[in-house]
Design a protein around this motif. Structure first.
Motif, PDB file in Angstrom:
ATOM      1  N   ALA A 134       0.829  -1.208   0.000  1.00  0.00           N
ATOM      2  CA  ALA A 134       0.000   0.000   0.000  1.00  0.00           C
ATOM      3  C   ALA A 134       0.863   1.257   0.000  1.00  0.00           C
ATOM      4  O   ALA A 134       0.589   2.216  -0.736  1.00  0.00           O
ATOM      5  N   GLU A 135       1.912   1.264   0.816  1.00  0.00           N
ATOM      6  CA  GLU A 135       2.778   2.443   0.917  1.00  0.00           C
ATOM      7  C   GLU A 135       3.463   2.758  -0.409  1.00  0.00           C
ATOM      8  O   GLU A 135       3.675   3.923  -0.749  1.00  0.00           O
ATOM      9  N   LEU A 136       3.820   1.697  -1.160  1.00  0.00           N
ATOM     10  CA  LEU A 136       4.587   1.885  -2.391  1.00  0.00           C
ATOM     11  C   LEU A 136       3.727   1.773  -3.645  1.00  0.00           C
ATOM     12  O   LEU A 136       4.238   1.710  -4.752  1.00  0.00           O
ATOM     13  N   MET A 181      -4.836 -14.942   3.883  1.00  0.00           N
ATOM     14  CA  MET A 181      -3.832 -14.339   4.752  1.00  0.00           C
ATOM     15  C   MET A 181      -4.615 -13.824   5.946  1.00  0.00           C
ATOM     16  O   MET A 181      -5.832 -14.009   6.009  1.00  0.00           O
ATOM     17  N   ASP A 182      -3.952 -13.221   6.916  1.00  0.00           N
ATOM     18  CA  ASP A 182      -4.722 -12.796   8.079  1.00  0.00           C
ATOM     19  C   ASP A 182      -5.691 -11.673   7.693  1.00  0.00           C
ATOM     20  O   ASP A 182      -5.493 -10.969   6.700  1.00  0.00           O
ATOM     21  N   GLN A 183      -6.758 -11.531   8.480  1.00  0.00           N
ATOM     22  CA  GLN A 183      -7.847 -10.642   8.090  1.00  0.00           C
ATOM     23  C   GLN A 183      -7.436  -9.173   8.043  1.00  0.00           C
ATOM     24  O   GLN A 183      -7.954  -8.409   7.226  1.00  0.00           O
ATOM     25  N   THR A 184      -6.511  -8.780   8.897  1.00  0.00           N
ATOM     26  CA  THR A 184      -6.017  -7.405   8.855  1.00  0.00           C
ATOM     27  C   THR A 184      -5.373  -7.109   7.504  1.00  0.00           C
ATOM     28  O   THR A 184      -5.594  -6.046   6.906  1.00  0.00           O
ATOM     29  N   ALA A 185      -4.598  -8.063   7.002  1.00  0.00           N
ATOM     30  CA  ALA A 185      -3.919  -7.883   5.727  1.00  0.00           C
ATOM     31  C   ALA A 185      -4.919  -7.829   4.570  1.00  0.00           C
ATOM     32  O   ALA A 185      -4.793  -6.992   3.667  1.00  0.00           O
ATOM     33  N   ILE A 186      -5.923  -8.721   4.586  1.00  0.00           N
ATOM     34  CA  ILE A 186      -6.927  -8.714   3.516  1.00  0.00           C
ATOM     35  C   ILE A 186      -7.692  -7.390   3.516  1.00  0.00           C
ATOM     36  O   ILE A 186      -7.940  -6.794   2.462  1.00  0.00           O
ATOM     37  N   ALA A 187      -8.081  -6.927   4.712  1.00  0.00           N
ATOM     38  CA  ALA A 187      -8.810  -5.665   4.806  1.00  0.00           C
ATOM     39  C   ALA A 187      -7.971  -4.508   4.269  1.00  0.00           C
ATOM     40  O   ALA A 187      -8.485  -3.611   3.580  1.00  0.00           O
ATOM     41  N   LEU A 188      -6.671  -4.532   4.549  1.00  0.00           N
ATOM     42  CA  LEU A 188      -5.781  -3.478   4.059  1.00  0.00           C
ATOM     43  C   LEU A 188      -5.682  -3.521   2.534  1.00  0.00           C
ATOM     44  O   LEU A 188      -5.685  -2.475   1.869  1.00  0.00           O
ATOM     45  N   CYS A 189      -5.621  -4.721   1.973  1.00  0.00           N
ATOM     46  CA  CYS A 189      -5.601  -4.868   0.512  1.00  0.00           C
ATOM     47  C   CYS A 189      -6.909  -4.378  -0.097  1.00  0.00           C
ATOM     48  O   CYS A 189      -6.913  -3.720  -1.140  1.00  0.00           O
ATOM     49  N   ARG A 190      -8.019  -4.692   0.561  1.00  0.00           N
ATOM     50  CA  ARG A 190      -9.320  -4.240   0.054  1.00  0.00           C
ATOM     51  C   ARG A 190      -9.406  -2.717   0.051  1.00  0.00           C
ATOM     52  O   ARG A 190      -9.837  -2.107  -0.938  1.00  0.00           O
TER      53      ARG A 190
END
Length: 222
Positions: A134-136, A181-190
Motif C-alpha cells: 500500500a505504501e509503495l 492471509m490474516d484478516q487485517t492484511a486482507i482488509a488493508l488490501c481491500r
C-alpha cells in the motif's frame, strides 16, 4: 516479461549458480528450496549479531533480515542491483526502512527486499506485505504457498471434495474466513484495491508463470 524478472524468478526458485556449485547440478530438480534454506541457515550462523541475543522474537526477526540479505546477494550475483530494507535497525545487515528511500531504489530499477516485518509485535508478515504494498502503490501481491495451489472453500488436505476458487472477492474471503492471509492484511488490501494471487511455489516454474501474467492459482480481489 523482462530479462531481469526472468533472472529473479530463476534465483528465487533455486537455479542460482552458487547453489548449483555447492549442492550439485540436480539441486533444483531434487529440492531446491530445502537446499536454499540450508544455505541460508549456514550463512546466518556467520553473523556475530545473530549470536548476541537470546530473545526468540528478536532472533527470528534478525534471522529474517539476514536471510533476506543472503537472498539479495544471490540476486546481485546475477547482475541485478538489490537493496534490503529492514523495519528493525540492523545496519550491519540492511538499510533501515524509509518509504521515500524504498521509492528511490525502485525508481533506479533496483530490487527492494523488505525484512523484519513491520518491526512491531502482534503484526504478521502478511500484514507487513500488505502495508508495504500500500505504501509503495504496488499493483499486485504474489502470495506463494507451499503445496497449496490456491484458495479453497475448505482445507483440501482434510477434505478431498474441497473446491478451489479461480477468483474470490475480498469480502467473501473475510466473511468465510478463507485463510488467504490474516484478516487485517486482507482488509488493508481491500481498502487499497490491491489484488492478491495465491499460488503453489513448490511447483517448478510457477513463479515465472505468474510473473509472465499466466493464470495460476487464485486471484483475490474485486
Amino acid at each position: 516479461m523482462s530479462f531481469d524478472a526472468f533472472l529473479i524468478a530463476n534465483v528465487i526458485e533455486g537455479r542460482s549458480p552458487e547453489l548449483i556449485s555447492k549442492y550439485g547440478p540436480n539441486c533444483y530438480a531434487n529440492n531446491a528450496k530445502e537446499a536454499f534454506r540450508t544455505f541460508v541457515r549456514e550463512e546466518v550462523q556467520r553473523y556475530p549479531l545473530f549470536q548476541l541475543t537470546t530473545d526468540p522474537t528478536i532472533r527470528a526477526k534478525l534471522q529474517d533480515a539476514i536471510a533476506k540479505e543472503v537472498q539479495s546477494r544471490l540476486i546481485e550475483k546475477q547482475g541485478i542491483p538489490t537493496r534490503v530494507l529492514s523495519a528493525l535497525e540492523i545496519r550491519e545487515v540492511a538499510e533501515p526502512y524509509i518509504r521515500r528511500r524504498a521509492e528511490r531504489h525502485l525508481e533506479k530499477g533496483r530490487i527492494v527486499v523488505f525484512a523484519a516485518g513491520t518491526g512491531n509485535p502482534y503484526f504478521s508478515t502478511d500484514t507487513a506485505a500488505a502495508l508495504r504494498a500500500a505504501e509503495l502503490h504496488a499493483e499486485l501481491i504474489l502470495m506463494a504457498k507451499q503445496g497449496v495451489d490456491g484458495v479453497y472453500d475448505s482445507d483440501p488436505r482434510g477434505n478431498p471434495a474441497a473446491r478451489r476458487y479461480e477468483q474470490v472477492g475480498y469480502d467473501e474471503a473475510l466473511q468465510r474466513n478463507l485463510r488467504v492471509m490474516d484478516q487485517t492484511a486482507i482488509a488493508l488490501c481491500r481498502e487499497n484495491a490491491i489484488p492478491i494471487v495465491v499460488f503453489d511455489s513448490s511447483v517448478p516454474g510457477n513463479l515465472l508463470r505468474v510473473a509472465c501474467g499466466e493464470k495460476v492459482g487464485t486471484l483475490v480481489g474485486g
